[in-house]
Design a protein around this motif. Sequence first.
Motif, mmCIF file in Angstrom:
data_model
loop_
_atom_site.group_PDB
_atom_site.id
_atom_site.type_symbol
_atom_site.label_atom_id
_atom_site.label_comp_id
_atom_site.label_asym_id
_atom_site.label_seq_id
_atom_site.Cartn_x
_atom_site.Cartn_y
_atom_site.Cartn_z
ATOM 1 N N UNK A 352 0.816 -1.218 0.000
ATOM 2 C CA UNK A 352 0.000 0.000 0.000
ATOM 3 C C UNK A 352 0.850 1.269 0.000
ATOM 4 N N UNK A 353 2.056 1.161 0.512
ATOM 5 C CA UNK A 353 2.898 2.342 0.613
ATOM 6 C C UNK A 353 3.686 2.671 -0.636
ATOM 7 N N UNK A 354 3.955 1.652 -1.480
ATOM 8 C CA UNK A 354 4.929 1.856 -2.555
ATOM 9 C C UNK A 354 4.405 1.575 -3.968
ATOM 10 N N UNK A 355 3.180 1.123 -4.101
ATOM 11 C CA UNK A 355 2.699 0.678 -5.419
ATOM 12 C C UNK A 355 2.361 1.803 -6.382
ATOM 13 N N UNK A 356 2.216 3.030 -5.890
ATOM 14 C CA UNK A 356 1.732 4.105 -6.757
ATOM 15 C C UNK A 356 2.838 4.948 -7.389
ATOM 16 N N UNK A 357 4.077 4.540 -7.225
ATOM 17 C CA UNK A 357 5.138 5.229 -7.964
ATOM 18 C C UNK A 357 5.019 4.879 -9.451
ATOM 19 N N UNK A 358 5.713 5.650 -10.277
ATOM 20 C CA UNK A 358 5.560 5.429 -11.721
ATOM 21 C C UNK A 358 6.866 5.637 -12.478
ATOM 22 N N UNK A 362 12.789 4.918 -9.004
ATOM 23 C CA UNK A 362 12.296 4.564 -7.668
ATOM 24 C C UNK A 362 12.167 3.049 -7.535
ATOM 25 N N UNK A 363 11.723 2.400 -8.594
ATOM 26 C CA UNK A 363 11.620 0.936 -8.563
ATOM 27 C C UNK A 363 12.980 0.310 -8.269
ATOM 28 N N UNK A 364 14.007 0.841 -8.893
ATOM 29 C CA UNK A 364 15.362 0.330 -8.670
ATOM 30 C C UNK A 364 15.805 0.549 -7.222
ATOM 31 N N UNK A 387 6.597 -4.823 -10.324
ATOM 32 C CA UNK A 387 5.837 -5.082 -11.555
ATOM 33 C C UNK A 387 4.791 -3.993 -11.788
ATOM 34 N N UNK A 388 4.138 -3.577 -10.698
ATOM 35 C CA UNK A 388 3.113 -2.532 -10.807
ATOM 36 C C UNK A 388 3.730 -1.212 -11.248
ATOM 37 N N UNK A 389 4.852 -0.854 -10.637
ATOM 38 C CA UNK A 389 5.520 0.403 -11.010
ATOM 39 C C UNK A 389 5.960 0.357 -12.472
ATOM 40 N N UNK A 390 6.492 -0.776 -12.887
ATOM 41 C CA UNK A 390 6.919 -0.918 -14.285
ATOM 42 C C UNK A 390 5.730 -0.738 -15.227
ATOM 43 N N UNK A 391 4.608 -1.363 -14.891
ATOM 44 C CA UNK A 391 3.418 -1.255 -15.735
ATOM 45 C C UNK A 391 2.956 0.202 -15.819
ATOM 46 N N UNK A 392 2.957 0.898 -14.683
ATOM 47 C CA UNK A 392 2.531 2.297 -14.662
ATOM 48 C C UNK A 392 3.498 3.179 -15.459
ATOM 49 N N UNK A 393 4.770 2.893 -15.326
ATOM 50 C CA UNK A 393 5.772 3.633 -16.087
ATOM 51 C C UNK A 393 5.567 3.452 -17.587
ATOM 52 N N UNK A 394 5.247 2.228 -17.984
ATOM 53 C CA UNK A 394 5.017 1.938 -19.405
ATOM 54 C C UNK A 394 3.774 2.661 -19.923
ATOM 55 N N UNK A 395 2.734 2.743 -19.085
ATOM 56 C CA UNK A 395 1.524 3.473 -19.491
ATOM 57 C C UNK A 395 1.872 4.927 -19.798
ATOM 58 N N UNK A 396 2.658 5.543 -18.930
ATOM 59 C CA UNK A 396 3.049 6.939 -19.162
ATOM 60 C C UNK A 396 3.851 7.082 -20.457
ATOM 61 N N UNK A 397 4.767 6.160 -20.672
ATOM 62 C CA UNK A 397 5.572 6.225 -21.903
ATOM 63 C C UNK A 397 4.688 6.114 -23.144
ATOM 64 N N UNK A 398 3.726 5.210 -23.093
ATOM 65 C CA UNK A 398 2.869 4.955 -24.257
ATOM 66 C C UNK A 398 1.852 6.061 -24.487
#
Length: 410
Positions: A352-358, A362-364, A387-398
Amino acid sequence: GYPLLTVTEEQINKTRVIKIKQQRFIADGSADDENLQWKIPVTVFTKSNPKQIAQQILLETPETTITLDNISEDDWIKFNYNSIGLYRVKYESETLARLNEAISNKAIGPQDRLMIQNDVAALCNAGHQSFVDYLKLLPSYADEDNFTVWKSIASNIGDLTSLLQYTNYFGEFTKYRLNLFSSIQKKLGWDADQNENPLSAMLRPMILSIVGKSGDQNVIDEAKKRFERHIAGDLIDPNIRGAVYVIVARYGDESTQEALRKLYFAADMTEEKVRLLRSMGQSIEPKIIENTLKFVFEGDNVRMQDSISGLVGCTSSCDGRDLVWKFLQKNWKSLVERFGDKSNFLIAFVEYGLSDFADEKTASEIKSFFESMNTPLVARPVKKVLETIHMRSEVLKRDSKAIEEYLKKQ
């Protein structure tokens, strides 16, 4: 994973030729190396008879083609009647746009209205569709009256909110969000009617929170008035109390926090204490968020089992997430010692504390930190967070550029 049907169509005179292709849907958008196939009962219904299945097939092959006769070019079609089948559907943008009419005039049932937008949101997150399609779809829900549908929309918009906070056009998105939820907020108002549907009572605080956090000044002012009266003894309806607390905490100062803390210490019921804890950290002031974390975790102000509520409240903003991450790094060893290295609360703090980064940086950092901490219990939660942060990061890129262009035209 489970099936995803990709639907493409062609209109030939009064006949709609529809190609259906099945593949495995994986939430993070990764490829299906196993190339799984299913036997899928597929139903289709149309504008001309929305209460009856127009065609039903058992899809046993990777793809097939069906035809619908006597259907005009502008007529909508929808797969999965009443959304009974366990599969997602990807429509072309034009096909999806036609469904706006069916949603807005409620020609289709609430379960179908819910799943159309929920499928699109999931497909956007997985990279099968652009979030612009999702944003174009949602205005057709402006007159929606079903709690479950709004709850799903609010959840998806909440995820998108925490993502777009990392862009320079978040202000435009906030205006969009306010426009989307304003109509239902005005319908619901602040106070319950006699003989009101219980689901309306559940919907009201959720909508008030969103509209208040979106900057509706009338809602903010009313929340502040009700909070002042509450402190003076004219108690707020418990059903909307959490929403009022969140709004006043967001825009309030240290004196507001002091009032919230006094209410916390005076509260007898755990439910009320949790409401207050969730609201405290939702301030837009970093110093107040820091103080909230201290209040929650230092001393014996807060019971161990309630501390997660205080931490989650602090993650509602970018600044808050950064502060929570710094707090966890600084205090992880003492948290493990206090809660125990087998405690599920440690899992909750991570998820709950860390899943909303993008961002991958930060993931590293998260990956390196927990590798050095040697807390086996959170190995899987950390992997899930990454995995969640990576997915969110990819959404922003796309999608970020297209979303920005769309919002700036509104």
